[in-house]
Design a protein around this motif. Sequence first.
Motif, mmCIF file in Angstrom:
data_model
loop_
_atom_site.group_PDB
_atom_site.id
_atom_site.type_symbol
_atom_site.label_atom_id
_atom_site.label_comp_id
_atom_site.label_asym_id
_atom_site.label_seq_id
_atom_site.Cartn_x
_atom_site.Cartn_y
_atom_site.Cartn_z
ATOM 1 N N MET A 95 0.944 -1.366 -0.063
ATOM 2 C CA MET A 95 -0.192 0.026 -0.093
ATOM 3 C C MET A 95 0.812 1.201 -0.069
ATOM 4 O O MET A 95 1.601 1.394 0.766
ATOM 5 C CB MET A 95 -0.976 0.039 1.174
ATOM 6 C CG MET A 95 -1.853 1.294 1.345
ATOM 7 S SD MET A 95 -2.952 1.271 0.019
ATOM 8 C CE MET A 95 -4.060 -0.244 0.451
ATOM 9 N N GLN A 96 0.689 2.144 -0.736
ATOM 10 C CA GLN A 96 1.224 3.381 -1.062
ATOM 11 C C GLN A 96 0.623 4.778 -0.032
ATOM 12 O O GLN A 96 -0.643 4.909 -0.363
ATOM 13 C CB GLN A 96 1.587 3.716 -2.290
ATOM 14 C CG GLN A 96 2.281 2.751 -3.104
ATOM 15 C CD GLN A 96 2.608 2.989 -4.598
ATOM 16 O OE1 GLN A 96 2.278 4.142 -5.141
ATOM 17 N NE2 GLN A 96 3.168 2.238 -5.486
ATOM 18 N N ASP A 97 1.509 5.501 0.240
ATOM 19 C CA ASP A 97 0.380 6.352 1.157
ATOM 20 C C ASP A 97 0.033 7.547 0.293
ATOM 21 O O ASP A 97 -1.000 8.081 0.519
ATOM 22 C CB ASP A 97 1.530 7.092 2.279
ATOM 23 C CG ASP A 97 2.113 6.243 3.138
ATOM 24 O OD1 ASP A 97 1.325 5.147 3.480
ATOM 25 O OD2 ASP A 97 3.041 6.358 3.871
ATOM 26 N N GLN A 98 0.689 7.874 -0.934
ATOM 27 C CA GLN A 98 0.158 8.845 -1.725
ATOM 28 C C GLN A 98 -1.030 8.627 -2.660
ATOM 29 O O GLN A 98 -1.468 9.462 -3.458
ATOM 30 C CB GLN A 98 1.531 9.563 -2.351
ATOM 31 C CG GLN A 98 2.131 8.550 -3.615
ATOM 32 C CD GLN A 98 2.915 7.745 -2.939
ATOM 33 O OE1 GLN A 98 3.129 7.456 -1.850
ATOM 34 N NE2 GLN A 98 3.811 7.132 -3.718
ATOM 35 N N ASN A 147 -8.107 7.452 -3.002
ATOM 36 C CA ASN A 147 -9.024 6.549 -3.213
ATOM 37 C C ASN A 147 -10.086 6.883 -4.390
ATOM 38 O O ASN A 147 -9.879 7.995 -4.780
ATOM 39 C CB ASN A 147 -9.632 6.598 -1.780
ATOM 40 C CG ASN A 147 -10.405 8.023 -1.328
ATOM 41 O OD1 ASN A 147 -10.429 8.872 -2.136
ATOM 42 N ND2 ASN A 147 -10.478 8.016 0.038
ATOM 43 N N SER A 148 -10.937 6.273 -4.304
ATOM 44 C CA SER A 148 -11.973 6.433 -5.472
ATOM 45 C C SER A 148 -12.781 7.454 -5.191
ATOM 46 O O SER A 148 -13.158 8.219 -6.200
ATOM 47 C CB SER A 148 -13.070 5.090 -5.649
ATOM 48 O OG SER A 148 -12.202 3.911 -5.801
ATOM 49 N N ILE A 149 -13.133 7.911 -4.216
ATOM 50 C CA ILE A 149 -13.875 9.417 -3.923
ATOM 51 C C ILE A 149 -13.262 10.169 -4.209
ATOM 52 O O ILE A 149 -13.543 11.207 -5.110
ATOM 53 C CB ILE A 149 -14.332 9.418 -2.456
ATOM 54 C CG1 ILE A 149 -15.064 8.167 -2.052
ATOM 55 C CG2 ILE A 149 -15.063 10.535 -2.335
ATOM 56 C CD1 ILE A 149 -15.597 7.981 -0.677
ATOM 57 N N ALA A 150 -12.003 10.306 -3.882
ATOM 58 C CA ALA A 150 -10.780 11.472 -4.190
ATOM 59 C C ALA A 150 -10.696 11.556 -5.609
ATOM 60 O O ALA A 150 -10.848 12.559 -6.612
ATOM 61 C CB ALA A 150 -9.707 11.613 -3.367
#
Length: 444
Positions: free
Chosen positions: A245-248, A251-254
Amino acid sequence: MSSDVLVSRPHFDSRAVAQGVPETEPHVRPEVPQPASGSATAGYRTAKYTPAEWFSNYHTILQQAGTDRREANSIQRESKSLYQDAETATLKTQAEGTRLLGERLQDIHCSRSELQRHIAQLLTDTHALLAQKTKLEKALDATETPYAIATDNLNCRARRPGPDLVRDSVEEELLKEVHLIRSVQALLKRTTAQVVSQIKMNREAKQTLELDWSDKYQAYNFDDHSGRYSNMSPDTRHHPSSATMQDQVCNSIAWTKFTEDNLTKALQEEHATSSLRMLVERVLQDTTDDLRHQCSCVDRAFSQRCVELIEAKTQLEMKLAQILEQIGAQERNIVALQEAIHNKEAPLRVAQSRLYLRSLRPNMELCRDEPQLSLEGEVRQIDATLACLQQQLSEARGSLSHLEESRVAVEKDINCKTHSLFIERDKCMTHRKRYPSISSLLGY
């Protein structure tokens, strides 16, 4: 018989090797001294088992083999169930991933299509604004001609002769026209600046949409290529770090909100462009109507002024003709008066000569008889007549002088009106024929 010492074979666990368990050291039984078996074996060590031990070892091996076999069967059943379940779960997970990739491709395609539609709309709007910017610039350039015409008219009318140098309706309309042209030029400049600013914002919004569209184009290609992978694809490789998992990562909403914000901004610019385009058309139409209306007002004022000048010039010419006729009559009258005065000199000399001769009569003959009284009355009458004629001659000469002055004044005023009419009609109104057409003022 060999003298070597007999030892037992070391124990080797094949299950441990098969399962990858490290091999342990074999258990070494302590040597137990065996009883002597006679003089034949005296002095020798022996490693032979007893029958009981042989049977025990044999049964132990059988039991261990049975246990191992049962354990192997159990492991085989568990392994078969495990890899079957794992295969089913893997295929299900892979199918779900493929389905989600397909849905993602549809979402990207819809977003990309919407972005492409707004990009095309912004491009069309920008081209339309560029065309309107050109029209505004042409309209602004076209206003220089009426401004030059109006200022030239004012300068020409400033050279009118003194009596006609009045602040009439023509000058008021020309001053209104100059002020209107300056206001129109300022309005066109402000509108052009708004168009340039809107073009800049449209290009920025279009660039933002193009960057988003480009990202989605690459993402679509990547997801489309990913969706085409199968277990038989030869170009798949292990990428252990790709599952981290990458922090930057958003998500789908963004992701959805980012595109919606870009589309909302583009829609705002499209609405602003539409409103600005209607404003530009209205500004061009209104300014053209105002300029043409004011031009008509100036032309009407010029025409009215020319009519007034022509009427005044005509009346002055008619008056000049009357004055000239009166001058001729007065000159003839003066000649007649002079002749009348000249004609009275002979009768006056006769009467005076008679009176003089009669004054030479001697003694009682020098009396005031009827002839004497008649001669005296005649002399008085002739003197009175001469005085009247001289007075009339003086008045006639004064009148002739006034008539000459009026003639000069009328001629000067006629020349003034002629010069003014030349300025108004031949210079100003002729120059105003170069006034720009409606299409030029509209920027075409």
